[in-house]
Design a protein around this motif. Structure first.
Motif, mmCIF file in Angstrom:
data_model
loop_
_atom_site.group_PDB
_atom_site.id
_atom_site.type_symbol
_atom_site.label_atom_id
_atom_site.label_comp_id
_atom_site.label_asym_id
_atom_site.label_seq_id
_atom_site.Cartn_x
_atom_site.Cartn_y
_atom_site.Cartn_z
ATOM 1 N N MET A 1 0.822 -1.202 0.000
ATOM 2 C CA MET A 1 0.000 0.000 0.000
ATOM 3 C C MET A 1 0.861 1.259 0.000
ATOM 4 S SD MET A 1 -3.288 -0.336 -0.080
ATOM 5 C CE MET A 1 -4.390 0.559 0.955
ATOM 6 N N LYS A 2 1.979 1.239 0.705
ATOM 7 C CA LYS A 2 2.828 2.415 0.799
ATOM 8 C C LYS A 2 3.315 2.840 -0.594
ATOM 9 C CE LYS A 2 5.935 5.121 3.127
ATOM 10 N NZ LYS A 2 5.825 6.352 2.416
ATOM 11 N N LYS A 3 3.692 1.829 -1.408
ATOM 12 C CA LYS A 3 4.159 2.133 -2.757
ATOM 13 C C LYS A 3 3.071 2.828 -3.570
ATOM 14 C CE LYS A 3 6.327 -1.772 -4.011
ATOM 15 N NZ LYS A 3 6.826 -2.804 -4.912
ATOM 16 N N ASP A 4 1.846 2.324 -3.464
ATOM 17 C CA ASP A 4 0.739 2.929 -4.213
ATOM 18 C C ASP A 4 0.521 4.377 -3.796
ATOM 19 O OD1 ASP A 4 0.314 0.565 -5.583
ATOM 20 O OD2 ASP A 4 -1.252 -0.124 -4.214
ATOM 21 N N GLN A 5 0.645 4.660 -2.503
ATOM 22 C CA GLN A 5 0.483 6.033 -2.014
ATOM 23 C C GLN A 5 1.618 6.916 -2.526
ATOM 24 O OE1 GLN A 5 -2.261 7.105 -0.299
ATOM 25 N NE2 GLN A 5 -1.439 9.115 -0.738
ATOM 26 N N ASP A 6 2.842 6.367 -2.566
ATOM 27 C CA ASP A 6 3.980 7.121 -3.103
ATOM 28 C C ASP A 6 3.751 7.455 -4.571
ATOM 29 O OD1 ASP A 6 5.311 7.069 -0.679
ATOM 30 O OD2 ASP A 6 6.595 5.368 -1.221
ATOM 31 N N TYR A 7 3.251 6.472 -5.326
ATOM 32 C CA TYR A 7 2.973 6.704 -6.747
ATOM 33 C C TYR A 7 1.912 7.789 -6.927
ATOM 34 C CZ TYR A 7 5.341 2.210 -7.611
ATOM 35 O OH TYR A 7 6.237 1.185 -7.678
ATOM 36 N N LEU A 8 0.864 7.713 -6.143
ATOM 37 C CA LEU A 8 -0.208 8.696 -6.227
ATOM 38 C C LEU A 8 0.306 10.093 -5.877
ATOM 39 C CD1 LEU A 8 -3.178 9.346 -6.710
ATOM 40 C CD2 LEU A 8 -3.614 8.767 -4.321
ATOM 41 N N ASN A 9 1.092 10.195 -4.820
ATOM 42 C CA ASN A 9 1.655 11.493 -4.439
ATOM 43 C C ASN A 9 2.554 12.048 -5.532
ATOM 44 O OD1 ASN A 9 0.340 11.421 -1.985
ATOM 45 N ND2 ASN A 9 2.090 10.576 -0.880
ATOM 46 N N LEU A 10 3.327 11.185 -6.172
ATOM 47 C CA LEU A 10 4.199 11.622 -7.260
ATOM 48 C C LEU A 10 3.364 12.128 -8.441
ATOM 49 C CD1 LEU A 10 6.873 12.014 -8.688
ATOM 50 C CD2 LEU A 10 6.917 9.550 -9.147
ATOM 51 N N LEU A 11 2.329 11.403 -8.809
ATOM 52 C CA LEU A 11 1.470 11.846 -9.909
ATOM 53 C C LEU A 11 0.816 13.192 -9.594
ATOM 54 C CD1 LEU A 11 -0.228 8.474 -10.870
ATOM 55 C CD2 LEU A 11 1.421 9.766 -12.246
ATOM 56 N N ARG A 12 0.389 13.362 -8.365
ATOM 57 C CA ARG A 12 -0.205 14.648 -7.969
ATOM 58 C C ARG A 12 0.808 15.776 -8.062
ATOM 59 N NH1 ARG A 12 -3.573 12.416 -2.790
ATOM 60 N NH2 ARG A 12 -5.428 11.812 -3.950
ATOM 61 N N LYS A 13 2.041 15.509 -7.623
ATOM 62 C CA LYS A 13 3.084 16.536 -7.643
ATOM 63 C C LYS A 13 3.427 16.919 -9.085
ATOM 64 C CE LYS A 13 5.138 17.796 -4.269
ATOM 65 N NZ LYS A 13 4.892 18.942 -3.392
ATOM 66 N N ILE A 14 3.478 15.934 -9.976
ATOM 67 C CA ILE A 14 3.746 16.223 -11.395
ATOM 68 C C ILE A 14 2.592 17.025 -11.984
ATOM 69 C CG2 ILE A 14 3.985 15.179 -13.688
ATOM 70 C CD1 ILE A 14 5.526 12.888 -12.305
ATOM 71 N N ASN A 15 1.373 16.693 -11.608
ATOM 72 C CA ASN A 15 0.205 17.421 -12.095
ATOM 73 C C ASN A 15 0.226 18.875 -11.621
ATOM 74 O OD1 ASN A 15 -2.292 17.542 -13.517
ATOM 75 N ND2 ASN A 15 -3.352 17.493 -11.542
ATOM 76 N N GLU A 16 0.631 19.096 -10.372
ATOM 77 C CA GLU A 16 0.699 20.459 -9.821
ATOM 78 C C GLU A 16 1.744 21.315 -10.533
ATOM 79 O OE1 GLU A 16 1.608 20.249 -5.665
ATOM 80 O OE2 GLU A 16 -0.178 19.073 -5.215
ATOM 81 N N LYS A 17 2.912 20.709 -10.794
ATOM 82 C CA LYS A 17 4.010 21.469 -11.394
ATOM 83 C C LYS A 17 4.724 20.601 -12.433
ATOM 84 C CE LYS A 17 7.905 24.395 -10.361
ATOM 85 N NZ LYS A 17 8.971 24.694 -9.426
ATOM 86 N N PRO A 18 4.199 20.568 -13.654
ATOM 87 C CA PRO A 18 4.774 19.711 -14.690
ATOM 88 C C PRO A 18 6.214 20.059 -15.068
ATOM 89 C CG PRO A 18 2.643 20.588 -15.381
ATOM 90 C CD PRO A 18 3.003 21.254 -14.102
#
Length: 68
Positions: A1-18
Motif C-alpha cells: 500500500m505504501k508504494k501505491d500512495q507514493d505513486y499517487l503522491n508523485l502523480l499529484r506533484k507532477i500534475n501540480e508542477k509539470p
C-alpha cells in the motif's frame, strides 16, 4: 500500500508542477533521487506516465513527464 500512495503522491506533484525537475520532485516528496527514479520507471511501466527527453542546450538533458 505504501508504494501505491507514493505513486499517487508523485502523480499529484507532477500534475501540480509539470515543469519541476527531478530534484524538486524528490525534495517536495521527501524521496531520494534513487527512489524517485524507481517510482517514475514503475509508473512508466504501468502506462500512467510517459517520459520524454529533450535538450534545452547541448550540455544539459532535461526530461518531460506526461501524465496519461
Amino acid at each position: 500500500m505504501k508504494k501505491d500512495q507514493d505513486y499517487l503522491n508523485l502523480l499529484r506533484k507532477i500534475n501540480e508542477k509539470p515543469s519541476a525537475s527531478q530534484r524538486e520532485l524528490a525534495e517536495g516528496l521527501g524521496f531520494s533521487l534513487g527512489k524517485l527514479n524507481y517510482c517514475l520507471r514503475a509508473l512508466q511501466a504501468k502506462g500512467l506516465l510517459k517520459i520524454r527527453n529533450f535538450k534545452k542546450n547541448p550540455k544539459k538533458i532535461n526530461y518531460l513527464y506526461i501524465l496519461t
